[in-house]
Scaffold this motif. Structure first.
Motif, PDB file in Angstrom:
ATOM      1  N   GLU A  22       0.829  -1.206   0.000  1.00 47.89           N
ATOM      2  CA  GLU A  22       0.000   0.000   0.000  1.00 47.89           C
ATOM      3  C   GLU A  22       0.865   1.258   0.000  1.00 47.89           C
ATOM      4  N   ASN A  23       1.983   1.205   0.705  1.00 49.08           N
ATOM      5  CA  ASN A  23       2.907   2.345   0.688  1.00 49.08           C
ATOM      6  C   ASN A  23       3.528   2.516  -0.699  1.00 49.08           C
ATOM      7  N   LEU A  24       3.853   1.409  -1.342  1.00 44.38           N
ATOM      8  CA  LEU A  24       4.409   1.467  -2.691  1.00 44.38           C
ATOM      9  C   LEU A  24       3.397   2.064  -3.667  1.00 44.38           C
ATOM     10  N   LEU A  25       2.146   1.642  -3.519  1.00 41.35           N
ATOM     11  CA  LEU A  25       1.103   2.140  -4.415  1.00 41.35           C
ATOM     12  C   LEU A  25       0.922   3.644  -4.245  1.00 41.35           C
ATOM     13  N   ARG A  26       0.985   4.112  -2.981  1.00 40.96           N
ATOM     14  CA  ARG A  26       0.858   5.551  -2.728  1.00 40.96           C
ATOM     15  C   ARG A  26       2.028   6.320  -3.341  1.00 40.96           C
ATOM     16  N   ASP A  27       3.172   5.642  -3.478  1.00 40.78           N
ATOM     17  CA  ASP A  27       4.349   6.283  -4.079  1.00 40.78           C
ATOM     18  C   ASP A  27       4.347   6.170  -5.600  1.00 40.78           C
ATOM     19  N   GLY A  28       3.285   5.593  -6.151  1.00 36.18           N
ATOM     20  CA  GLY A  28       3.167   5.503  -7.601  1.00 36.18           C
ATOM     21  C   GLY A  28       3.765   4.264  -8.222  1.00 36.18           C
ATOM     22  N   VAL A  29       4.175   3.282  -7.408  1.00 37.39           N
ATOM     23  CA  VAL A  29       4.751   2.038  -7.931  1.00 37.39           C
ATOM     24  C   VAL A  29       3.625   1.095  -8.347  1.00 37.39           C
ATOM     25  N   GLU A  30       3.603   0.685  -9.603  1.00 44.92           N
ATOM     26  CA  GLU A  30       2.546  -0.177 -10.116  1.00 44.92           C
ATOM     27  C   GLU A  30       2.992  -1.625 -10.270  1.00 44.92           C
ATOM     28  N   VAL A  31       4.276  -1.830 -10.526  1.00 41.31           N
ATOM     29  CA  VAL A  31       4.825  -3.179 -10.693  1.00 41.31           C
ATOM     30  C   VAL A  31       6.117  -3.266  -9.900  1.00 41.31           C
ATOM     31  N   ILE A  32       6.328  -4.417  -9.230  1.00 39.39           N
ATOM     32  CA  ILE A  32       7.549  -4.584  -8.444  1.00 39.39           C
ATOM     33  C   ILE A  32       8.029  -6.020  -8.555  1.00 39.39           C
ATOM     34  N   SER A  33       9.333  -6.210  -8.630  1.00 41.82           N
ATOM     35  CA  SER A  33       9.899  -7.560  -8.701  1.00 41.82           C
ATOM     36  C   SER A  33       9.838  -8.212  -7.328  1.00 41.82           C
ATOM     37  N   SER A  34       9.921  -9.530  -7.312  1.00 39.89           N
ATOM     38  CA  SER A  34       9.880 -10.251  -6.036  1.00 39.89           C
ATOM     39  C   SER A  34      11.079  -9.903  -5.176  1.00 39.89           C
ATOM     40  N   VAL A  60       3.994 -12.402 -12.434  1.00 38.46           N
ATOM     41  CA  VAL A  60       4.265 -12.754 -13.819  1.00 38.46           C
ATOM     42  C   VAL A  60       5.767 -12.949 -13.973  1.00 38.46           C
ATOM     43  N   ARG A  61       6.175 -14.113 -14.492  1.00 31.65           N
ATOM     44  CA  ARG A  61       7.596 -14.419 -14.637  1.00 31.65           C
ATOM     45  C   ARG A  61       8.277 -13.367 -15.510  1.00 31.65           C
ATOM     46  N   GLY A  62       9.372 -12.847 -15.030  1.00 29.41           N
ATOM     47  CA  GLY A  62      10.123 -11.850 -15.770  1.00 29.41           C
ATOM     48  C   GLY A  62       9.598 -10.438 -15.603  1.00 29.41           C
ATOM     49  N   VAL A  63       8.458 -10.306 -14.944  1.00 20.72           N
ATOM     50  CA  VAL A  63       7.858  -8.981 -14.726  1.00 20.72           C
ATOM     51  C   VAL A  63       7.801  -8.651 -13.236  1.00 20.72           C
ATOM     52  N   GLY A  64       7.216  -9.560 -12.470  1.00 19.94           N
ATOM     53  CA  GLY A  64       7.051  -9.331 -11.036  1.00 19.94           C
ATOM     54  C   GLY A  64       5.588  -9.307 -10.657  1.00 19.94           C
ATOM     55  N   TYR A  65       5.274  -8.498  -9.675  1.00 19.53           N
ATOM     56  CA  TYR A  65       3.902  -8.419  -9.168  1.00 19.53           C
ATOM     57  C   TYR A  65       3.277  -7.084  -9.537  1.00 19.53           C
ATOM     58  N   TYR A  66       2.037  -7.143  -9.980  1.00 22.00           N
ATOM     59  CA  TYR A  66       1.254  -5.922 -10.147  1.00 22.00           C
ATOM     60  C   TYR A  66       0.735  -5.535  -8.759  1.00 22.00           C
ATOM     61  N   VAL A  67       1.141  -4.376  -8.270  1.00 20.17           N
ATOM     62  CA  VAL A  67       0.943  -4.009  -6.865  1.00 20.17           C
ATOM     63  C   VAL A  67      -0.530  -4.016  -6.465  1.00 20.17           C
ATOM     64  N   GLN A  68      -1.376  -3.304  -7.207  1.00 21.82           N
ATOM     65  CA  GLN A  68      -2.798  -3.237  -6.848  1.00 21.82           C
ATOM     66  C   GLN A  68      -3.447  -4.610  -6.886  1.00 21.82           C
ATOM     67  N   GLU A  69      -3.102  -5.394  -7.891  1.00 20.46           N
ATOM     68  CA  GLU A  69      -3.676  -6.732  -8.023  1.00 20.46           C
ATOM     69  C   GLU A  69      -3.264  -7.615  -6.854  1.00 20.46           C
ATOM     70  N   LEU A  70      -1.995  -7.497  -6.440  1.00 18.12           N
ATOM     71  CA  LEU A  70      -1.509  -8.326  -5.335  1.00 18.12           C
ATOM     72  C   LEU A  70      -2.161  -7.911  -4.021  1.00 18.12           C
ATOM     73  N   ILE A  71      -2.331  -6.599  -3.815  1.00 20.61           N
ATOM     74  CA  ILE A  71      -3.018  -6.128  -2.613  1.00 20.61           C
ATOM     75  C   ILE A  71      -4.414  -6.718  -2.545  1.00 20.61           C
ATOM     76  N   SER A  72      -5.151  -6.633  -3.643  1.00 19.25           N
ATOM     77  CA  SER A  72      -6.528  -7.139  -3.677  1.00 19.25           C
ATOM     78  C   SER A  72      -6.563  -8.642  -3.427  1.00 19.25           C
ATOM     79  N   SER A  73      -5.617  -9.376  -4.009  1.00 17.28           N
ATOM     80  CA  SER A  73      -5.595 -10.832  -3.860  1.00 17.28           C
ATOM     81  C   SER A  73      -5.287 -11.242  -2.423  1.00 17.28           C
ATOM     82  N   ILE A  74      -4.324 -10.554  -1.804  1.00 15.17           N
ATOM     83  CA  ILE A  74      -3.987 -10.896  -0.415  1.00 15.17           C
ATOM     84  C   ILE A  74      -5.151 -10.561   0.501  1.00 15.17           C
ATOM     85  N   LYS A  75      -5.771  -9.402   0.296  1.00 16.26           N
ATOM     86  CA  LYS A  75      -6.908  -9.027   1.143  1.00 16.26           C
ATOM     87  C   LYS A  75      -8.057 -10.025   1.011  1.00 16.26           C
TER      88      LYS A  75
END
Length: 211
Positions: A22-34, A60-75
């Motif tokens: 959530e902090n990353l998303l607030r900082d404008g990060v949309e995709v992050i590697s593992s 996604v292999r070679g891309v990482g995690y889509y931040v918003q999607e991962l937040i929603s999935s974990i929640k």
């Protein structure tokens, strides 16, 4: 998919992942590697993959995690993609502080009712909420949709508070009082004792003193 066999340590780390994401998303990060997410969470990337694997495939292999999607999935996996209505018993210093804590509602936990047995507090308002005697909890619970109980009483009143919550068919309890409580086995209880952490920290610091 949820399972009672998921380690509590994993659940605790998932809560940390959400906070970091959530902090990353607030900082404008949309995709992050593992690897970067692991460093931000102070764990290794294999641990993150192992924790998430309990609930399905993420990233996604070679891309990482889509931040918003991962937040929603974990929640969704943790069951916090919905609102939970809470009752708080014990409007002392700690209880008052929690009632004023805005992050509760922001994270989906809405304290809908405050209870205290002190006659000097009953009838008064805090954050726009009237303090009610716990004897009325059973009748208030259905109309307010209360599911989670928060105990912030002195230790000698914790069991009585727990009894009121059980009688009101509360589904789970978080206990801030420094006392163990007895409830039916179908009601999960989480204990929050600041001294546990202080003792642990003091032990770790003392180890450093001995080296």
């Amino acid at each position: 998919m949820k399972s009672e066999h998921i380690p509590k340590a994993t659940i605790g780390r998932l809560a940390v992942y959400i906070q970091v994401l959530e902090n990353l998303l607030r900082d404008g990060v949309e995709v992050i590697s593992s690897e970067k997410l692991a460093r931000a969470c102070s764990v290794n990337s294999s641990q993150i993959r192992k924790d998430l694997a309990y609930f399905g495939e993420f990233g996604v292999r070679g891309v990482g995690y889509y931040v918003q999607e991962l937040i929603s999935s974990i929640k969704e996996s943790l069951g916090i993609d919905r609102a939970w209505n809470c009752a708080l018993i014990g409007v002392g210093n700690l209880g008052t502080a929690l009632l004023k804590h805005q992050d509760f509602a922001r994270r989906g936990f809405h304290v809908k009712a405050a209870f205290d047995c002190d006659p000097d507090k009953i009838g008064k308002e805090i954050t726009g909420m009237e303090i009610v005697c716990p004897t009325h909890l059973k009748e208030r619970a259905p109309e307010l949709g209360l599911e989670i109980g928060i105990i912030t009483t002195p230790p000698d009143r914790a069991q009585r508070a727990a009894n009121h919550l059980v009688e009101a068919n509360i589904r789970g309890i978080i206990n801030f009082a420094p006392a163990r409580i007895q409830v039916p086995p179908h009601i999960p209880v989480e204990y929050v004792d600041f001294f546990d952490h202080l003792y642990s920290l003091a032990f770790q610091v003392s180890l450093g003193d001995n080296n």
